[in-house]
Design a protein around this motif. Structure first.
Motif, mmCIF file in Angstrom:
data_model
loop_
_atom_site.group_PDB
_atom_site.id
_atom_site.type_symbol
_atom_site.label_atom_id
_atom_site.label_comp_id
_atom_site.label_asym_id
_atom_site.label_seq_id
_atom_site.Cartn_x
_atom_site.Cartn_y
_atom_site.Cartn_z
ATOM 1 N N ARG A 27 0.837 -1.207 0.000
ATOM 2 C CA ARG A 27 0.000 0.000 0.000
ATOM 3 C C ARG A 27 0.871 1.255 0.000
ATOM 4 N NH1 ARG A 27 -2.657 -3.330 3.948
ATOM 5 N NH2 ARG A 27 -4.565 -4.170 3.043
ATOM 6 N N GLY A 28 1.951 1.220 0.772
ATOM 7 C CA GLY A 28 2.870 2.354 0.802
ATOM 8 C C GLY A 28 3.491 2.624 -0.554
ATOM 9 N N TYR A 29 3.880 1.552 -1.251
ATOM 10 C CA TYR A 29 4.431 1.712 -2.602
ATOM 11 C C TYR A 29 3.397 2.349 -3.532
ATOM 12 C CZ TYR A 29 8.596 -1.214 -1.797
ATOM 13 O OH TYR A 29 9.783 -1.724 -1.367
ATOM 14 N N ILE A 37 0.796 4.247 -2.725
ATOM 15 C CA ILE A 37 0.594 5.649 -2.343
ATOM 16 C C ILE A 37 1.732 6.512 -2.866
ATOM 17 C CG2 ILE A 37 0.536 7.260 -0.392
ATOM 18 C CD1 ILE A 37 -0.878 4.956 1.189
ATOM 19 N N LYS A 38 2.958 6.064 -2.640
ATOM 20 C CA LYS A 38 4.129 6.835 -3.071
ATOM 21 C C LYS A 38 4.148 7.025 -4.585
ATOM 22 C CE LYS A 38 8.961 7.295 -1.859
ATOM 23 N NZ LYS A 38 8.758 8.664 -1.444
ATOM 24 N N ALA A 39 3.874 5.947 -5.330
ATOM 25 C CA ALA A 39 3.865 6.034 -6.795
ATOM 26 C C ALA A 39 2.770 6.980 -7.280
ATOM 27 C CB ALA A 39 3.682 4.646 -7.403
ATOM 28 N N GLU A 77 1.341 9.454 -5.593
ATOM 29 C CA GLU A 77 1.709 10.826 -5.248
ATOM 30 C C GLU A 77 2.757 11.357 -6.217
ATOM 31 O OE1 GLU A 77 0.910 11.017 -0.434
ATOM 32 O OE2 GLU A 77 2.926 10.535 -1.137
ATOM 33 N N ASN A 78 3.742 10.523 -6.544
ATOM 34 C CA ASN A 78 4.789 10.940 -7.482
ATOM 35 C C ASN A 78 4.232 11.257 -8.864
ATOM 36 O OD1 ASN A 78 6.661 10.573 -5.463
ATOM 37 N ND2 ASN A 78 7.511 8.687 -6.293
ATOM 38 N N SER A 85 -5.439 13.044 -3.384
ATOM 39 C CA SER A 85 -5.687 12.165 -2.237
ATOM 40 C C SER A 85 -6.975 11.365 -2.389
ATOM 41 C CB SER A 85 -5.747 12.970 -0.943
ATOM 42 O OG SER A 85 -4.490 13.518 -0.662
#
Length: 67
Positions: free
Chosen positions: A22-24, A26-28, A30-31, A36
Motif C-alpha cells: 500500500r505504501g508503494y 501511495i508513493k507512486a 503521489e509521485n 488524495s
C-alpha cells in the motif's frame, strides 16, 4: 526503473507486507500527481483485491499486463 522477471520473483518470495505494498502504491500515485481522493479510491479497491486475488494470480496478471 525496470526490474527483471527474476528480481520480481525474488521480491514475491521475500517477506511480504500488504502495508508495504500500500505504501508503494501511495508513493507512486503521489509521485504521478494523483489527488488524495483518487489514492483513497485505489486503496479501497486494493483491500478488495488482496482479499480475492492470490499473490500468484497478481504476479501472473502483472507478467501478462499489456502484453
Amino acid at each position: 526503473m525496470n526490474k527483471s522477471f527474476q528480481e520480481l520473483q525474488a521480491m514475491l518470495t521475500g517477506p511480504w507486507s500488504n502495508n508495504a505494498c500500500r505504501g508503494y502504491v501511495i508513493k507512486a500515485m503521489e509521485n504521478c500527481g494523483f489527488e488524495s481522493t483518487d489514492i483513497r479510491r485505489v486503496l479501497v479497491e486494493l483491500y478488495e483485491v488482496f482479499d480475492f486475488c492470490s499473490v500468484e494470480e497478481a504476479a501472473a496478471y502483472f507478467e501478462n499486463w499489456q502484453s
